[in-house]
Design a protein around this motif. Structure first.
Motif, PDB file in Angstrom:
ATOM      1  N   GLN A 186      20.768  88.844   1.129  1.00 48.81           N
ATOM      2  CA  GLN A 186      20.074  88.082   0.087  1.00 48.81           C
ATOM      3  C   GLN A 186      20.398  86.599   0.239  1.00 48.81           C
ATOM      4  N   ASP A 187      19.409  85.741  -0.009  1.00 56.86           N
ATOM      5  CA  ASP A 187      19.640  84.292  -0.013  1.00 56.86           C
ATOM      6  C   ASP A 187      20.560  83.934  -1.180  1.00 56.86           C
ATOM      7  N   ILE A 188      21.528  83.060  -0.922  1.00 57.99           N
ATOM      8  CA  ILE A 188      22.411  82.598  -2.000  1.00 57.99           C
ATOM      9  C   ILE A 188      22.430  81.078  -2.113  1.00 57.99           C
ATOM     10  N   GLY A 189      21.836  80.379  -1.152  1.00 61.32           N
ATOM     11  CA  GLY A 189      21.809  78.923  -1.239  1.00 61.32           C
ATOM     12  C   GLY A 189      21.296  78.292   0.035  1.00 61.32           C
TER      13      GLY A 189
ATOM     14  N   ARG B 135      21.975  80.131   3.469  1.00 56.39           N
ATOM     15  CA  ARG B 135      23.151  80.991   3.398  1.00 56.39           C
ATOM     16  C   ARG B 135      22.733  82.303   2.754  1.00 56.39           C
ATOM     17  N   MET B 136      23.199  83.389   3.353  1.00 56.75           N
ATOM     18  CA  MET B 136      22.842  84.726   2.903  1.00 56.75           C
ATOM     19  C   MET B 136      24.116  85.553   2.746  1.00 56.75           C
TER      20      MET B 136
ATOM     21  N   LEU C 210      26.559  84.718   5.938  1.00 57.69           N
ATOM     22  CA  LEU C 210      26.097  84.123   7.187  1.00 57.69           C
ATOM     23  C   LEU C 210      25.220  82.933   6.873  1.00 57.69           C
ATOM     24  N   GLY C 211      24.995  82.119   7.896  1.00 59.49           N
ATOM     25  CA  GLY C 211      24.066  81.002   7.796  1.00 59.49           C
ATOM     26  C   GLY C 211      23.003  81.158   8.857  1.00 59.49           C
ATOM     27  N   VAL C 212      21.772  80.846   8.475  1.00 59.74           N
ATOM     28  CA  VAL C 212      20.658  80.909   9.427  1.00 59.74           C
ATOM     29  C   VAL C 212      19.781  79.675   9.200  1.00 59.74           C
ATOM     30  N   PHE C 213      19.458  78.985  10.279  1.00 61.50           N
ATOM     31  CA  PHE C 213      18.651  77.778  10.159  1.00 61.50           C
ATOM     32  C   PHE C 213      17.250  78.134   9.675  1.00 61.50           C
TER      33      PHE C 213
END
Length: 174
Positions: free
Chosen positions: A148-151, A168-169, A129-132
């Motif tokens: 978990q954060d991946i980028g 991105r998580m 997923l993406g979160v601002f």
């Protein structure tokens, strides 16, 4: 408090009307889609019944009800081009709690757990997923659920007179 999740199979004009209200709610717009500038942020966006029907060809969409009132929607698609990590069989998810009375009550948490189970039942092993970066409440929810954060994608969306990153998580399902 009774929460129900219903898979959308046949969209209606009444549903399109509700989705358009959420899509154009100034309080929700910054959180639901990216914008490169103020003009994009303020632009109205109208979804048609045909567009929603076509969307269901690629998205699994679920409606979120609180005490029989539609308060949100969640969805996933598999292996979209915009994945940060291109792992086959990855579900990309999105969730919108469109009504105020649906926020701050654990409904987002329950909805995410339900969506994860639907994805698991389809034998997908990974969710992205993406979160601002300004959406701290959603980040907290996703971390609580084990994401978990991946980028980061810098300068991804415009809000409050500046550009923000998209975080991105990911989460691997058992």
């Amino acid at each position: 408090m009774n929460i129900d999740f219903i898979k959308l199979t046949e969209p209606t004009s009444a549903l399109v009307e509700v989705l358009n209200r959420w899509e154009n709610d100034p309080a929700l717009i910054p959180f639901t889609r990216p914008h490169q500038n103020k003009v994009e942020l303020e632009r109205k966006r109208i979804i048609t019944l045909d567009e929603l029907t076509q969307r269901l060809e690629h998205h699994h969409m679920y409606l979120i009800y609180l005490d029989d009132k539609l308060i949100g929607e969640m969805n996933y698609m598999v292996d979209p081009d915009h994945l940060y990590k291109k792992e086959p069989g990855t579900a990309w998810i999105g969730i919108t709690i469109g009504e105020d009375e649906g926020r701050g009550k654990g409904i987002g948490y329950a909805a995410m757990q339900y969506l994860e189970e639907q994805i698991r039942q389809q034998a997908h092993k990974r969710i992205e997923l993406g979160v601002f970066e300004f959406n701290k409440q959603a980040q907290k929810l996703y971390k609580k659920l084990g994401y978990q954060d991946i980028g980061r994608i810098k300068d991804f969306t415009y809000w409050q007179d500046k550009l923000w990153s998209d975080i991105r998580m990911e989460k691997y399902l058992d």
